[in-house]
Design an enzyme around this catalytic site. Structure first.
Site, PDB file in Angstrom:
ATOM      1  N   ASP A   1      -5.758   3.368 -25.536  1.00  0.00           N
ATOM      2  CA  ASP A   1      -5.654   3.675 -24.239  1.00  0.00           C
ATOM      3  C   ASP A   1      -6.408   2.812 -23.424  1.00  0.00           C
ATOM      4  OD1 ASP A   1      -3.841   5.467 -25.109  1.00  0.00           O
ATOM      5  OD2 ASP A   1      -4.539   7.193 -23.706  1.00  0.00           O
TER       6      ASP A   1
ATOM      7  N   ASN B   1       1.185   4.152 -24.738  1.00  0.00           N
ATOM      8  CA  ASN B   1       1.461   5.569 -24.349  1.00  0.00           C
ATOM      9  C   ASN B   1       0.303   6.061 -23.433  1.00  0.00           C
ATOM     10  OD1 ASN B   1       2.849   7.979 -24.231  1.00  0.00           O
ATOM     11  ND2 ASN B   1       2.346   8.606 -26.305  1.00  0.00           N
TER      12      ASN B   1
ATOM     13  N   GLN C   1      -2.524  13.986 -13.190  1.00  0.00           N
ATOM     14  CA  GLN C   1      -2.736  12.579 -13.110  1.00  0.00           C
ATOM     15  C   GLN C   1      -2.003  11.983 -11.812  1.00  0.00           C
ATOM     16  OE1 GLN C   1      -1.627  10.649 -16.749  1.00  0.00           O
ATOM     17  NE2 GLN C   1      -3.130  11.633 -18.012  1.00  0.00           N
TER      18      GLN C   1
ATOM     19  N   ASP D   1      -6.338  19.872 -22.855  1.00  0.00           N
ATOM     20  CA  ASP D   1      -6.332  19.090 -24.147  1.00  0.00           C
ATOM     21  C   ASP D   1      -7.209  19.770 -25.409  1.00  0.00           C
ATOM     22  OD1 ASP D   1      -4.758  17.419 -23.161  1.00  0.00           O
ATOM     23  OD2 ASP D   1      -6.282  15.641 -22.853  1.00  0.00           O
TER      24      ASP D   1
ATOM     25  N   GLU E   1       1.244  13.544 -25.059  1.00  0.00           N
ATOM     26  CA  GLU E   1       2.119  12.450 -26.121  1.00  0.00           C
ATOM     27  C   GLU E   1       3.177  13.079 -26.697  1.00  0.00           C
ATOM     28  OE1 GLU E   1      -0.880  13.243 -25.013  1.00  0.00           O
ATOM     29  OE2 GLU E   1      -2.395  11.330 -25.317  1.00  0.00           O
TER      30      GLU E   1
ATOM     31  N   HIS F   1      -2.806  11.850 -31.226  1.00  0.00           N
ATOM     32  CA  HIS F   1      -4.080  11.767 -31.921  1.00  0.00           C
ATOM     33  C   HIS F   1      -4.460  13.362 -32.051  1.00  0.00           C
ATOM     34  CE1 HIS F   1      -5.572  11.745 -27.375  1.00  0.00           C
ATOM     35  NE2 HIS F   1      -4.237  11.845 -27.287  1.00  0.00           N
ATOM     36  N   ARG F   2      -4.119  14.192 -30.907  1.00  0.00           N
ATOM     37  CA  ARG F   2      -4.878  15.319 -31.052  1.00  0.00           C
ATOM     38  C   ARG F   2      -4.335  16.254 -32.150  1.00  0.00           C
ATOM     39  NH1 ARG F   2      -8.547  14.703 -27.527  1.00  0.00           N
ATOM     40  NH2 ARG F   2      -7.901  13.768 -25.691  1.00  0.00           N
TER      41      ARG F   2
ATOM     42  N   LYS G   1      -5.816   6.293 -30.768  1.00  0.00           N
ATOM     43  CA  LYS G   1      -5.664   6.539 -29.203  1.00  0.00           C
ATOM     44  C   LYS G   1      -6.878   6.832 -28.570  1.00  0.00           C
ATOM     45  CE  LYS G   1      -2.685   8.960 -25.861  1.00  0.00           C
ATOM     46  NZ  LYS G   1      -2.295   8.013 -24.971  1.00  0.00           N
TER      47      LYS G   1
END
Ligand code: DC
Length: 677
Positions: free
Chosen positions: A52, A95, A181, A331, A359, A403-404, A431
């Protein structure tokens, strides 16, 4: 970073030690953009290096921003203010929502006031992530914004090459309930055009408020003081202008910290190690996800710390189930879903509808994957309830390029049933945390390290096969033959004879064996150093092979190397190459392959290998050498060449390397219980 198709995390039992966190993703991308939009030069320390931030850096470079790396690894960014060098640019943002949204806003304003044009695109998933509310806010302002694909989603074109007057006197309305965001993007961009007071009004309940707090805190660091009226109205004062603060330090990523906080809460302490210690972030971090600490404590974690680090130990066990509104930690809340697997009772995570537009659709993904492990999961529109498994199942975990998903689900490897967990596409962690698995593996202890043994006569192709199998599995590799070749070479260097007659005396055998007591051997793939000297070629000669064959017949030498070989068994696993791997060194390995091929085929392979290394040899001599070594290796008393009783034979005389590798990987899947994959 593991770029293998999957990584198997074997059953884990304890954890301890220290981890240095990578920099925060949210802060890193905000700092990069602010530094680019500011006057002056900014030196950024501890920036996250990830997919990112890479796309953000590339985009800023494309726009003409000068970015240099200093000797200490910091980045020096020379701001371009509101004046990108280029008239037009196509930016690819992968992404990264933290790049797409703020860049769209900043470039829309720049393009409109200066008659420029930019396009912003990403990977397919980025084109499914909403941007409509932001685009509409920009259109309200008078910026041309065109959807180049699906209406409401990237890719976008901002600006049309002409100048436009912005309508800044009316309050700008932006929705706050889809992604914070959008508001962050406007807050970051609008100071570029703040000739008058600019007011933003949030429509709907603002989610993820802590991220807005980060944005506002960072604007202040760059000289812009936003006036705030609760969480509904924000005013950028007339005359605001970004000014670089000089040096900026990026805090460790609080969401990344969550995996290690959970690790400390779940895992018993590792004997002889310090408790799980997380460096780079403190209890008063800027990032909202630091509040994960409260949630983890509510579940029973024992978390202490200061302003630089956190220390986590197991507290209550089993963990306590919770019912929590997770809107403030969207998150990190994913990590709670996995902690819930170790709790007594049902844990409910509420107000997490934003998971659906991340994501991947994280609500659906998490429900699916936790069920695979045996949990009972209730997936609501904006909540998730998790009841731990009564029977844990071995599972192959999809990660959805998220990723998470990969990081938090790896913690399922602490399950009491001792099941290993297969994580597909582990490289998706890049990421935000490229070396997540390496860091995890450095802190935990496994019940047993999986070892796959590949034995067989010399030149049977076991070197090639075993390296490729190791590569496919992301495992370490032990070339035990190289150790015997090395000890032969070390003996020569020490002036010891390795001729058969000389070795017959127990004294000289002991002296040869002692050569490995204080040597410095380094392996890096197929490159090998002995006492600082690259001996990769020297140990591959025919002579070195014969010498190795002689010294390897000495019980003293074999005993001396035994422990050294076992030390190679490290997480996530080992492929051990050499004849007694399955019999003596790793007798309980779950799979032992005994590789054979005709002497002629082996001689030809060795010939090819030597020629490619620039070592001259004749086929006839090699065949004679091989036969001599086979005879000696089979008849000798110390570890004669023989297959372990439970070894699976593989004759590869007629098999290509790819077929041999896939055959062995198929056997390994069966041996480790992953039949279906
Ligand atoms: O596989 P290689 O040719 O590199 O092995 C060199 C010599 O060491 C060979 O003669 C076999 C011996 N060896 C051994 O005795 N035990 C092992 N585990 C590996 C190799």
């Amino acid at each position: 970073m593991y770029s293998t198709p999957f990584i198997d995390v074997p059953p884990l039992v304890t954890a301890g030690g220290t981890i240095q966190l990578p920099g925060s993703k949210s802060i890193s991308n905000r700092v990069l953009l602010l530094a680019a939009l500011a006057n002056g030069q900014t030196t950024i320390h501890d920036l996250l290096e990830s997919d990112d931030t890479r796309v953000m850096l590339e985009a800023l470079k494309t726009l003409g921003c000068a970015i240099e790396r200093t000797q200490t690894g910091a980045l020096e960014v020379t701001g371009i203010g509101a004046n990108p060098v280029v008239e037009k640019a196509d930016l690819f943002l992968g992404n990264a929502g933290t790049a797409m949204r703020p860049l769209a806003a900043a470039l829309a304003l720049i393009a409109s006031t200066q008659g420029r044009e930019f396009t912003l695109s990403g990977i397919a998933r980025m084109h499914e992530r909403p941007i409509k509310d932001l685009a509409e806010a920009l259109m309200q302002l008078g910026c041309p914004v065109d959807y180049l694909g699906q209406p409401g989603f990237p890719p976008l074109r901002v600006g049309d090459g002409h100048t436009h007057t912005l309508r800044l006197s009316e309050p700008i309305h932006v929705r706050g309930d889809v992604s914070s965001q959008f508001l962050t993007a406007l807050l970051l961009a609008l100071p570029l055009v703040a000739h008058e007071d600019i007011t933003i009004e949030v429509v709907g309940e603002l989610i993820s408020k802590p991220y807005i707090a980060i944005t506002i805190g960072m604007l202040a660091q760059f000289g812009v003081r936003v006036r705030q009226d609760g969480w509904t109205k924000f005013t950028i004062p007339a005359g605001s202008r970004y000014q670089s603060p000089g040096d900026v330090h990026v805090e460790g990523d609080a969401s990344s910290a969550s995996y290690f906080i959970a690790l400390g809460a779940i895992a018993p302490a590792r004997p002889g190690a310090t408790p799980v210690t997380i460096r780079g972030i403190g209890l008063n971090a800027l990032q909202g996800d630091i509040r994960f600490v409260d949630a983890a404590r509510a579940m029973g974690a024992d978390v202490s710390g200061n302003d630089r680090e956190l220390v986590v130990k197991r507290g209550a066990w089993p963990l306590k189930a919770i019912d929590l509104d997770c809107n403030h930690i969207p998150d990190a809340a994913m990590t709670l879903a996995v902690m819930a697997m170790y709790a007594e009772g049902t844990t409910t995570l509420r107000n997490i509808a934003s998971w659906r537009v991340k994501e991947t659709d994280r609500l659906a993904a998490m429900a699916t994957e936790l069920r695979k492990l045996g949990a009972a999961v209730d997936e609501g529109p904006d909540y998730l309830s998790v009841t731990p498994p009564t029977v844990w199942r071995q599972a192959t975990i999809e990660t959805y390029d998220d990723h998470r998903m990969a990081m938090c689900l790896s913690l399922a490897a602490f399950n009491p049933a001792g099941q290993s967990v297969r994580i597909l596409d582990p490289k998706c962690v890049a990421k935000t945390f490229p070396d997540y698995f390496e860091q995890l593996f450095s802190m935990v202890e496994a019940q047993t390290i999986p070892v796959l043994c590949i034995d067989g006569p010399t030149a049977s192709g076991k070197g090639t096969l075993s390296t490729q199998v190791a590569k496919a599995l992301g495992y370490h590799w032990l070339d035990s033959g190289a150790l015997y070749r090395l000890i032969g070479l070390a003996a020569e260097r020490a002036g010891l004879s390795t001729e058969t007659e000389a070795l017959a005396s127990p004294d000289s055998a002991a002296r040869v064996a002692a050569c490995c007591a204080d040597w410095d051997v380094q392996f890096d793939g197929e490159q090998i150093w002995l006492n600082g000297e690259d001996v990769s070629l020297e140990i591959r000669t025919s002579e070195a092979g014969l010498r190795a064959s002689r010294v390897s017949a000495l019980p003293e030498v074999r005993a001396a190397l035994l422990e050294a070989q076992r030390q190679f068994a490290k997480l996530p696993g080992l492929v051990a190459d050499g004849r007694d791997m399955g019999t003596t060194v790793f007798p309980s390995a779950p799979l032992k392959v005994f590789l054979t091929a005709s002497a002629e085929a082996r001689a030809q392979r060795r010939h090819k290998q030597l020629i490619s290394m620039g070592i001259s040899a004749t086929l006839d001599n090699l065949l004679a050498d091989l036969r001599e070594r086979d005879a000696r290796d089979q008849s000798r008393t110390a570890s004669p060449m023989q297959a372990a009783k439970d070894a699976v034979p593989l004759d590869n005389t007629e098999l290509g390397i790819e077929d041999s590798v896939s055959t062995v990987l198929g056997w390994w899947n069966r041996a480790t219980g992953f039949n279906a994959s």
